[in-house]
Motif scaffolding. Sequence first.
Motif, short mmCIF file in Angstrom:
data_model
loop_
_atom_site.label_atom_id
_atom_site.label_comp_id
_atom_site.label_asym_id
_atom_site.label_seq_id
_atom_site.Cartn_x
_atom_site.Cartn_y
_atom_site.Cartn_z
N GLN A 18 0.82 -1.21 0.00
CA GLN A 18 0.00 0.00 0.00
C GLN A 18 0.86 1.26 0.00
O GLN A 18 0.34 2.35 -0.21
CB GLN A 18 -0.94 0.00 1.21
N THR A 19 2.16 1.13 0.20
CA THR A 19 3.06 2.28 0.14
C THR A 19 3.44 2.57 -1.31
O THR A 19 3.22 1.75 -2.20
CB THR A 19 4.34 2.01 0.95
N LYS A 20 4.02 3.74 -1.55
CA LYS A 20 4.45 4.08 -2.91
C LYS A 20 5.55 3.14 -3.39
O LYS A 20 5.58 2.77 -4.56
CB LYS A 20 4.95 5.52 -2.96
N LEU A 21 6.44 2.76 -2.48
CA LEU A 21 7.49 1.82 -2.86
C LEU A 21 6.89 0.46 -3.23
O LEU A 21 7.30 -0.17 -4.21
CB LEU A 21 8.49 1.66 -1.71
N GLY A 22 5.92 0.02 -2.47
CA GLY A 22 5.26 -1.25 -2.77
C GLY A 22 4.51 -1.21 -4.09
O GLY A 22 4.52 -2.17 -4.87
N ALA A 24 5.28 0.73 -6.60
CA ALA A 24 6.30 0.74 -7.64
C ALA A 24 6.85 -0.66 -7.87
O ALA A 24 7.12 -1.06 -9.01
CB ALA A 24 7.43 1.70 -7.26
N ALA A 25 7.00 -1.42 -6.79
CA ALA A 25 7.46 -2.81 -6.92
C ALA A 25 6.45 -3.64 -7.70
O ALA A 25 6.83 -4.43 -8.57
CB ALA A 25 7.70 -3.41 -5.54
N MET A 26 5.17 -3.45 -7.43
CA MET A 26 4.14 -4.20 -8.16
C MET A 26 4.12 -3.79 -9.64
O MET A 26 3.95 -4.64 -10.51
CB MET A 26 2.76 -3.96 -7.53
N ALA A 27 4.28 -2.51 -9.92
CA ALA A 27 4.32 -2.06 -11.32
C ALA A 27 5.53 -2.65 -12.03
O ALA A 27 5.43 -3.06 -13.20
CB ALA A 27 4.36 -0.53 -11.38
N ILE A 29 7.04 -5.50 -11.28
CA ILE A 29 6.77 -6.93 -11.47
C ILE A 29 5.81 -7.13 -12.64
O ILE A 29 6.03 -8.01 -13.49
CB ILE A 29 6.22 -7.54 -10.18
N ALA A 30 4.78 -6.31 -12.72
CA ALA A 30 3.81 -6.43 -13.83
C ALA A 30 4.49 -6.15 -15.17
O ALA A 30 4.20 -6.83 -16.17
CB ALA A 30 2.65 -5.47 -13.60
N ALA A 31 5.38 -5.17 -15.20
CA ALA A 31 6.09 -4.86 -16.45
C ALA A 31 6.99 -6.01 -16.87
O ALA A 31 7.07 -6.35 -18.05
CB ALA A 31 6.90 -3.58 -16.28
N MET A 32 7.65 -6.64 -15.90
CA MET A 32 8.53 -7.77 -16.23
C MET A 32 7.71 -8.96 -16.74
O MET A 32 8.12 -9.63 -17.70
CB MET A 32 9.37 -8.16 -15.02
N VAL A 33 6.56 -9.20 -16.12
CA VAL A 33 5.70 -10.30 -16.57
C VAL A 33 5.20 -10.03 -17.99
O VAL A 33 5.20 -10.93 -18.84
CB VAL A 33 4.53 -10.51 -15.58
N ALA A 34 4.79 -8.79 -18.25
CA ALA A 34 4.33 -8.44 -19.60
C ALA A 34 5.45 -8.58 -20.62
O ALA A 34 5.23 -9.07 -21.73
CB ALA A 34 3.77 -7.02 -19.60
#
Length: 60
Positions: A18-22, A24-27, A29-34
């Motif tokens: 829920q933090t900005k760092l978290g 950014a980490a999810m974004a 991860i999503a970019a790497m998966v894509a």
Amino acid sequence: MNNTARRIWIMYNRSFFQTKLGQAAMASIAAMVAFVALSTQMHASPALAAAPQHQTVEIA
């Protein structure tokens, strides 16, 4: 579970994402998966990818 593993497990919980760092980490991860998903599709046979899907007629 040793102390280091316990700290890592506690770090990646709901409040972290829920933090900005978290987020950014999810974004990231999503970019790497894509990227992996799209790059595996790029390994199709080049001859099939370049072949037209319809018949063309050339007028002289």
